[in-house]
Design a protein around this motif. Sequence first.
Motif, PDB file in Angstrom:
ATOM      1  N   GLY A  92       0.780  -1.239   0.000  1.00 18.37           N
ATOM      2  CA  GLY A  92       0.000   0.000   0.000  1.00 18.37           C
ATOM      3  C   GLY A  92       0.807   1.281   0.000  1.00 18.37           C
ATOM      4  O   GLY A  92       0.243   2.356  -0.195  1.00 18.37           O
ATOM      5  N   PHE A  93       2.095   1.190   0.220  1.00 24.99           N
ATOM      6  CA  PHE A  93       2.905   2.414   0.252  1.00 24.99           C
ATOM      7  C   PHE A  93       3.190   2.900  -1.162  1.00 24.99           C
ATOM      8  O   PHE A  93       3.223   2.113  -2.112  1.00 24.99           O
ATOM      9  CB  PHE A  93       4.206   2.173   1.015  1.00 24.99           C
ATOM     10  N   LYS A  94       3.469   4.195  -1.253  1.00 16.94           N
ATOM     11  CA  LYS A  94       3.723   4.800  -2.562  1.00 16.94           C
ATOM     12  C   LYS A  94       4.992   4.223  -3.167  1.00 16.94           C
ATOM     13  O   LYS A  94       5.049   3.868  -4.340  1.00 16.94           O
ATOM     14  CB  LYS A  94       3.852   6.323  -2.395  1.00 16.94           C
ATOM     15  N   ASP A  95       6.028   4.116  -2.332  1.00 10.98           N
ATOM     16  CA  ASP A  95       7.304   3.599  -2.819  1.00 10.98           C
ATOM     17  C   ASP A  95       8.139   3.137  -1.621  1.00 10.98           C
ATOM     18  O   ASP A  95       7.713   3.255  -0.458  1.00 10.98           O
ATOM     19  CB  ASP A  95       8.054   4.664  -3.633  1.00 10.98           C
ATOM     20  N   ALA A  96       9.334   2.653  -1.917  1.00 10.81           N
ATOM     21  CA  ALA A  96      10.192   2.106  -0.865  1.00 10.81           C
ATOM     22  C   ALA A  96      10.601   3.192   0.128  1.00 10.81           C
ATOM     23  O   ALA A  96      10.737   2.946   1.334  1.00 10.81           O
ATOM     24  CB  ALA A  96      11.432   1.457  -1.486  1.00 10.81           C
ATOM     25  N   GLU A  97      10.748   4.395  -0.365  1.00 11.41           N
ATOM     26  CA  GLU A  97      11.167   5.494   0.523  1.00 11.41           C
ATOM     27  C   GLU A  97      10.077   5.760   1.573  1.00 11.41           C
ATOM     28  O   GLU A  97      10.351   5.872   2.762  1.00 11.41           O
ATOM     29  CB  GLU A  97      11.435   6.741  -0.343  1.00 11.41           C
ATOM     30  N   GLN A  98       8.824   5.809   1.107  1.00 13.35           N
ATOM     31  CA  GLN A  98       7.722   6.051   2.049  1.00 13.35           C
ATOM     32  C   GLN A  98       7.586   4.885   3.030  1.00 13.35           C
ATOM     33  O   GLN A  98       7.379   5.080   4.225  1.00 13.35           O
ATOM     34  CB  GLN A  98       6.412   6.250   1.277  1.00 13.35           C
ATOM     35  N   SER A  99       7.704   3.689   2.509  1.00 14.43           N
ATOM     36  CA  SER A  99       7.614   2.514   3.365  1.00 14.43           C
ATOM     37  C   SER A  99       8.717   2.545   4.434  1.00 14.43           C
ATOM     38  O   SER A  99       8.461   2.283   5.623  1.00 14.43           O
ATOM     39  CB  SER A  99       7.737   1.241   2.506  1.00 14.43           C
ATOM     40  N   GLY A 100       9.929   2.913   4.038  1.00  8.79           N
ATOM     41  CA  GLY A 100      11.050   2.968   4.978  1.00  8.79           C
ATOM     42  C   GLY A 100      10.832   4.021   6.056  1.00  8.79           C
ATOM     43  O   GLY A 100      11.116   3.803   7.237  1.00  8.79           O
ATOM     44  N   ARG A 101      10.282   5.165   5.643  1.00 11.91           N
ATOM     45  CA  ARG A 101      10.013   6.231   6.609  1.00 11.91           C
ATOM     46  C   ARG A 101       8.978   5.767   7.644  1.00 11.91           C
ATOM     47  O   ARG A 101       9.107   6.008   8.835  1.00 11.91           O
ATOM     48  CB  ARG A 101       9.492   7.448   5.830  1.00 11.91           C
ATOM     49  N   ALA A 292     -20.430   9.428  -3.800  1.00  8.55           N
ATOM     50  CA  ALA A 292     -20.586  10.094  -2.500  1.00  8.55           C
ATOM     51  C   ALA A 292     -19.286  10.616  -1.913  1.00  8.55           C
ATOM     52  O   ALA A 292     -19.293  11.557  -1.115  1.00  8.55           O
ATOM     53  CB  ALA A 292     -21.233   9.113  -1.507  1.00  8.55           C
ATOM     54  N   ALA A 293     -18.172   9.999  -2.267  1.00  8.64           N
ATOM     55  CA  ALA A 293     -16.914  10.381  -1.611  1.00  8.64           C
ATOM     56  C   ALA A 293     -15.766  10.214  -2.602  1.00  8.64           C
ATOM     57  O   ALA A 293     -15.825   9.353  -3.482  1.00  8.64           O
ATOM     58  CB  ALA A 293     -16.690   9.499  -0.380  1.00  8.64           C
ATOM     59  N   PRO A 294     -14.737  11.035  -2.460  1.00  6.81           N
ATOM     60  CA  PRO A 294     -13.643  11.001  -3.443  1.00  6.81           C
ATOM     61  C   PRO A 294     -12.788   9.742  -3.332  1.00  6.81           C
ATOM     62  O   PRO A 294     -12.735   9.101  -2.282  1.00  6.81           O
ATOM     63  CB  PRO A 294     -12.805  12.234  -3.077  1.00  6.81           C
ATOM     64  N   ASP A 295     -12.119   9.447  -4.441  1.00  3.26           N
ATOM     65  CA  ASP A 295     -11.144   8.350  -4.460  1.00  3.26           C
ATOM     66  C   ASP A 295      -9.969   8.675  -3.550  1.00  3.26           C
ATOM     67  O   ASP A 295      -9.593   9.848  -3.430  1.00  3.26           O
ATOM     68  CB  ASP A 295     -10.571   8.215  -5.880  1.00  3.26           C
ATOM     69  N   ARG A 296      -9.417   7.667  -2.940  1.00  2.00           N
ATOM     70  CA  ARG A 296      -8.208   7.860  -2.129  1.00  2.00           C
ATOM     71  C   ARG A 296      -7.127   6.937  -2.638  1.00  2.00           C
ATOM     72  O   ARG A 296      -7.418   5.805  -3.049  1.00  2.00           O
ATOM     73  CB  ARG A 296      -8.463   7.516  -0.666  1.00  2.00           C
ATOM     74  N   ARG A 297      -5.911   7.427  -2.570  1.00  2.00           N
ATOM     75  CA  ARG A 297      -4.787   6.561  -2.927  1.00  2.00           C
ATOM     76  C   ARG A 297      -4.485   5.649  -1.737  1.00  2.00           C
ATOM     77  O   ARG A 297      -4.809   6.005  -0.588  1.00  2.00           O
ATOM     78  CB  ARG A 297      -3.568   7.416  -3.276  1.00  2.00           C
ATOM     79  N   PRO A 298      -3.855   4.503  -2.004  1.00  2.00           N
ATOM     80  CA  PRO A 298      -3.655   3.532  -0.917  1.00  2.00           C
ATOM     81  C   PRO A 298      -2.877   4.089   0.273  1.00  2.00           C
ATOM     82  O   PRO A 298      -3.005   3.579   1.376  1.00  2.00           O
ATOM     83  CB  PRO A 298      -2.876   2.407  -1.593  1.00  2.00           C
ATOM     84  N   TRP A 299      -2.115   5.127   0.084  1.00  3.41           N
ATOM     85  CA  TRP A 299      -1.316   5.672   1.184  1.00  3.41           C
ATOM     86  C   TRP A 299      -1.929   6.937   1.787  1.00  3.41           C
ATOM     87  O   TRP A 299      -1.333   7.565   2.651  1.00  3.41           O
ATOM     88  CB  TRP A 299       0.121   5.955   0.723  1.00  3.41           C
ATOM     89  N   ASP A 300      -3.130   7.320   1.322  1.00  3.96           N
ATOM     90  CA  ASP A 300      -3.712   8.571   1.799  1.00  3.96           C
ATOM     91  C   ASP A 300      -4.161   8.515   3.268  1.00  3.96           C
ATOM     92  O   ASP A 300      -4.432   9.563   3.866  1.00  3.96           O
ATOM     93  CB  ASP A 300      -4.897   8.981   0.914  1.00  3.96           C
ATOM     94  N   GLY A 301      -4.286   7.331   3.813  1.00  4.71           N
ATOM     95  CA  GLY A 301      -4.703   7.231   5.224  1.00  4.71           C
ATOM     96  C   GLY A 301      -3.555   7.429   6.200  1.00  4.71           C
ATOM     97  O   GLY A 301      -3.773   7.437   7.410  1.00  4.71           O
ATOM     98  N   LEU A 302      -2.342   7.585   5.689  1.00  2.00           N
ATOM     99  CA  LEU A 302      -1.195   7.807   6.569  1.00  2.00           C
ATOM    100  C   LEU A 302      -1.173   9.268   7.001  1.00  2.00           C
ATOM    101  O   LEU A 302      -1.467  10.153   6.203  1.00  2.00           O
ATOM    102  CB  LEU A 302       0.111   7.496   5.830  1.00  2.00           C
ATOM    103  N   ALA A 303      -0.833   9.501   8.262  1.00  2.00           N
ATOM    104  CA  ALA A 303      -0.714  10.881   8.744  1.00  2.00           C
ATOM    105  C   ALA A 303       0.692  11.364   8.444  1.00  2.00           C
ATOM    106  O   ALA A 303       1.636  10.968   9.094  1.00  2.00           O
ATOM    107  CB  ALA A 303      -0.974  10.916  10.244  1.00  2.00           C
ATOM    108  N   GLU A 304       0.806  12.184   7.419  1.00  2.00           N
ATOM    109  CA  GLU A 304       2.165  12.637   7.052  1.00  2.00           C
ATOM    110  C   GLU A 304       2.620  13.766   7.954  1.00  2.00           C
ATOM    111  O   GLU A 304       1.824  14.493   8.484  1.00  2.00           O
ATOM    112  CB  GLU A 304       2.182  13.115   5.589  1.00  2.00           C
TER     113      GLU A 304
END
Length: 304
Positions: A92-101, A292-304
Amino acid sequence: MNTVQGQLPLEGMPRRLYSCTPSRLNAWLDCRRRYRFTYLDRPQPSKGPAWAHNSVGASVHNALAAWWREPYERRTPLTASILLTNGWITEGFKDAEQSGRWLERARDLASGYVATLDPSDDPVGVERTVATRTKVIAVSGRIDRLDRRGDELVVVDYKTGRRPLTQDDARSSLALAVYAVAASTMMRTPCRAVELHHLPTGEIVEWRHTDESLARHLGRAEELATEAAAADERYRELVAAPARKTPGPPGERQSAGPAEVPAEIDKLFAPSTGPICSWCDFRRHCPEGQAAAPDRRPWDGLAE
Ligand code: SF4
């Protein structure tokens, strides 16, 4: 314990016990279409991609459970870090960098949390399945952690989401109340306290139920079960009806799109749209939810 047992039977009550988990009952409550997709349609409609925030949550839960299974001398913050790293779920992460963070953040969450625990204070259960039954339901579920404090048991639920928790979350949780009843029944020990442990803030939100509030939750669970059981039965009748469209060849993964669904089923399992539709795994099969509600990307639920 004062439960709703003995108040039944009621008109319309299912003849057999309705086997369920609190998740199933909550799905029925939240959106009947999602309930149908999750528990009735077979093959199950395809789900959307995995959510990164669920990967974080599952990784942390797994590490905390594994931590308690380590021998006492290894129950350290470093062990929590290692367990988290070894079991890290990368979906579900955008890329390896996001996953590592996020791996780093999750390591801090898990190691910071276990640093607040007494490693010698073994819980009664970790990821413990508990079950209970009434005249209407056979309900079971898995508790993150079951503690003993004095003469009582305490249901502990870990939370890793970004939303701060309130006492109302603990008080109103059907799942936690059902777990308390089930733990109490199985262990023959009083269990009225339920706790939410919010790892990002370190906050613990507690609610102490009374016998009456537990009975109310159990009664609510029975009401939901009675409704869901009746709908399940009607669904089975309608699906078995000869007019039902013939399924594809064995092994073919079908999407139960609305066009294939008899109108009565669609009505019986009506969509309940809202912001939650952005996060629904079955959104791709639900035009109302998409509107009813917008599309979300798989990583949009993360609190950046
Ligand atoms: S998208 Fe919304 S309305 Fe549709 S099934 Fe999911 S939760 Fe229900």
